[in-house]
Design a protein around this motif. Structure first.
Motif, PDB file in Angstrom:
ATOM      1  N   HIS A 135      -4.762  17.126  -7.837  1.00 37.53           N
ATOM      2  CA  HIS A 135      -5.595  17.774  -6.829  1.00 37.53           C
ATOM      3  C   HIS A 135      -7.088  17.531  -7.076  1.00 37.53           C
ATOM      4  N   ARG A 153      -9.205  14.844  -5.234  1.00 39.73           N
ATOM      5  CA  ARG A 153      -8.205  13.799  -4.994  1.00 39.73           C
ATOM      6  C   ARG A 153      -7.390  14.113  -3.745  1.00 39.73           C
ATOM      7  N   ALA A 154      -6.830  15.305  -3.643  1.00 44.98           N
ATOM      8  CA  ALA A 154      -6.058  15.678  -2.452  1.00 44.98           C
ATOM      9  C   ALA A 154      -5.707  17.159  -2.496  1.00 44.98           C
ATOM     10  N   ARG A 266      -9.872  14.635   1.012  1.00 43.26           N
ATOM     11  CA  ARG A 266     -10.178  13.750  -0.125  1.00 43.26           C
ATOM     12  C   ARG A 266     -11.654  13.346  -0.079  1.00 43.26           C
TER      13      ARG A 266
END
Length: 280
Positions: A135, A153-154, A266
């Motif tokens: 994450h 990251r996500a 992101r």
């Protein structure tokens, strides 16, 4: 009896100084300048040689420096300086890292009030635990003042918060909080606005909707408040403001959140939240 108290008149071209004031001893002029502001002292130094000399005095700049300077900034962190004026401008241009590397403090150039930045490590990031790198990833960037920044990251649930005690801030000061970040190949921020809020714990919050992605020009979200580029190359967006009277202890709470779209986001890099005097 002649009144020698300064006769300062504000004029569109600057300050007009009476001959009575210029005739005062340098020490008296320095004492008078110490009751003005750092910017006024710099402007008034252009009036005459006497004013220029007085405006360089440690008597003047010692009054502009924080009375609790050594309690806020360790003396070992002070850079070398030749005068109190040199120290003042050094501390206004170069933030000092404190709190085991998780905060910075410096002086506002115009007023001498305290400016703090809370690093990403000093904030609460949902799913930002070091072990959960799918994450958020903790990394270093040469352009950051801190050893670590948080790179997204996500995540779907975008939630960052921080707090600061008002006793550490300058009293009788109108402050604003700014989110400091970068966007690199960002995605997922163009569906719903991000909610920014600032408020005193137990009181009302100043809440607004904003567009964080600077590449969304032309989008309907761009009509909302959007970020500006700072002098250090990072982006910033004002989250909200508050007044610190300094009369009592309070916690200022700051929050950034977008959890409506359920779409992966992101490309967001967080340096921190800066709390600095708001100049109107």
């Amino acid at each position: 009896m002649i009144n020698l108290w300064p006769k300062l008149q504000h004029h569109h071209s600057g300050y007009l100084i009476s001959m009575e004031l210029q005739d005062l001893p340098e020490g008296c002029i320095a004492k008078i300048l110490s009751y003005t502001t750092p910017m006024d002292a710099c402007r008034l130094s252009l009036v005459s040689k006497a004013f220029c000399s007085a405006a360089e005095s440690d008597t003047v700049w010692d009054c502009f420096l924080l009375s609790d300077l050594t309690s806020v900034i360790p003396s070992s962190s002070f850079p070398s300086f030749t005068s109190k004026k040199n120290l003042y401008f050094t501390l206004s241009h170069h933030p000092i890292i404190i709190h085991q590397g998780t905060r910075s403090v410096q002086l506002d150039k115009k007023t001498g009030k305290k400016i703090y930045m809370l690093s990403a490590r000093n904030l609460t990031i949902i799913k930002g635990d070091s072990y959960n790198v799918q994450h958020w990833e903790w990394t270093s960037l040469p352009e950051s003042r801190f050893q670590e920044v948080a790179m997204l990251r996500a995540v779907c649930w975008f939630d960052i918060s921080g707090k600061i005690n008002t006793l550490g801030l300058s009293s009788n000061t109108h402050y604003a909080a700014f989110l400091v970040f970068k966007m690199i190949n960002a995605s997922g921020f163009h569906y719903h606005p991000t909610v920014l809020s600032v408020g005193i714990f137990g009181g009302s919050n100043n809440t607004k909707y904003a567009c964080l992605d600077p590449n969304l020009k032309g989008s309907r979200l761009w009509e909302l408040q959007h970020p500006n580029v700072r002098s250090d190359g990072w982006l910033e967006i004002e989250m909200g403001d508050f007044f610190n009277s300094g009369q009592e202890e309070n916690q200022v709470q700051m929050k950034i959140m977008e959890a409506t779209s359920h779409i992966l986001k992101r490309g967001f890099i967080l340096e921190g939240i800066e709390i600095r005097p708001k100049h109107v």
